[in-house]
Write a protein that holds these residues in place. Structure first.
Motif, short mmCIF file in Angstrom:
data_model
loop_
_atom_site.label_atom_id
_atom_site.label_comp_id
_atom_site.label_asym_id
_atom_site.label_seq_id
_atom_site.Cartn_x
_atom_site.Cartn_y
_atom_site.Cartn_z
N ARG A 100 46.71 38.13 17.25
CA ARG A 100 47.90 38.82 16.89
C ARG A 100 48.50 39.45 18.35
O ARG A 100 49.93 39.46 18.49
CB ARG A 100 47.69 39.84 15.93
N GLU A 101 47.71 40.16 18.95
CA GLU A 101 48.12 40.76 20.37
C GLU A 101 48.81 39.78 21.25
O GLU A 101 49.92 40.06 21.81
CB GLU A 101 47.01 41.72 20.75
N GLU A 102 48.02 38.54 21.46
CA GLU A 102 48.66 37.77 22.31
C GLU A 102 49.64 36.87 21.56
O GLU A 102 50.29 35.75 22.42
CB GLU A 102 47.37 36.74 22.73
N GLU A 103 49.96 36.79 20.21
CA GLU A 103 51.03 35.88 19.78
C GLU A 103 50.60 34.50 19.78
O GLU A 103 51.44 33.63 20.30
CB GLU A 103 52.35 36.40 20.03
N GLU A 122 47.29 33.63 9.11
CA GLU A 122 48.33 34.45 9.77
C GLU A 122 48.65 33.71 11.01
O GLU A 122 48.17 32.83 11.65
CB GLU A 122 47.79 35.76 10.19
N ASN A 123 50.07 34.19 11.49
CA ASN A 123 50.46 33.67 12.86
C ASN A 123 50.71 32.12 13.27
O ASN A 123 50.51 31.82 14.27
CB ASN A 123 49.62 34.56 13.88
#
Length: 260
Positions: free
Chosen positions: A66-69, A93-94
């Motif tokens: 999530r942080e690094e997308e 997710e993502n």
């Protein structure tokens, strides 16, 4: 030659072929003449893959993603179905994808025969459907498609059946070694895992990196962060594997490497 050493030498030969940038096509390693159908890997794109989860270790990996997308591909088991069914939904997710590994990571049970393997795979798919988890008909065999612990005839029957029934089989081009596969105690320092992934992916336009999100490998989340940032710094993007991806199967090289 000892079967394990023979297998290791062949896998190293595969790795050497995959890392020769001069023979890389636009998106994938050079293959034998009968090139399989499917969408080739994108150039300058890293494909992170995580086997054996989800586990209590997976949330830390998802946090990094999530942080690094960055999306990834999870080759899952049913080990956590009873204790943490919600963990499976989070894998989607993502833009990440869920793919098929095995129901129970038990080599004796899995590879007793081609039939026992397919029974396990059906159990895995049924479990994911019961949980309402969308998944790709994309398979990574435990131990990979070259595996010294499996009777070669059984392995060939498994691969033939998967291909016949429309599954896509996908191994990897870079092993991070986070599972201590070369005899090291686990968990390995994250810096060592990241260094392995970078050095072994050198020269590859589309590295497919093998990592693990099962519980013993608690340093893998931080290693994943380091791998992502290092490849971003080199100008790489990140992608996911799907059932439409062109297969990458180690055993396709068996006859090429053995001269059979």
């Amino acid at each position: 030659m000892n079967p394990c050493r023979k297998l290791r030498s062949r896998l190293l030969a595969v790795a050497a072929m995959l890392t020769l940038g001069a023979i890389m096509q636009a998106a994938a390693p050079v293959r034998p003449a009968a090139e399989p159908a499917g969408v080739p890997l994108e150039p300058r794109t890293v494909y992170l893959t995580f086997d054996d989860g989800p586990s209590r270790n997976t949330e830390a990996i998802l946090s990094v993603l999530r942080e690094e997308e960055v999306p990834t591909t999870f080759f899952v088991t049913l080990a956590e179905r009873e204790d943490d069914s919600d963990a499976y939904a989070a894998l989607c997710e993502n833009g990440s994808r869920v793919a098929l590994h095995c129901s129970v990571h038990d080599y004796d049970r899995l590879y007793e025969s081609a039939r026992s393997y397919r029974e396990d795979l059906r159990e895995l798919e049924a479990g994911l459907r019961e949980l309402g988890i969308p998944y790709e008909t994309l398979v990574r065999l435990p131990g990979g498609s070259l595996n010294a612990q499996v009777d070669p005839q059984v392995l060939r029957e498994i691969l033939t059946g998967l291909s016949r029934d429309g599954y896509t089989v996908f191994d990897w081009t870079v092993t991070s070694g986070d599972d201590g596969g070369e005899g090291q105690p686990v968990p390995l320092p994250p810096e060592e895992i990241a260094r392995n992934a970078l050095e072994r992916g050198e020269g590859q336009s589309s590295p497919v990196i093998l990592l693990h999100d099962s519980h013993p490998f608690t340093t893998t989340p931080e290693a994943a962060r380091q791998i992502i940032r290092a490849y971003k710094a080199r100008g790489y993007r990140f992608g996911v594997l799907t059932a439409d991806t062109r297969p990458l199967v180690f055993s396709d090289w068996w006859d090429v490497l053995s001269g059979d």
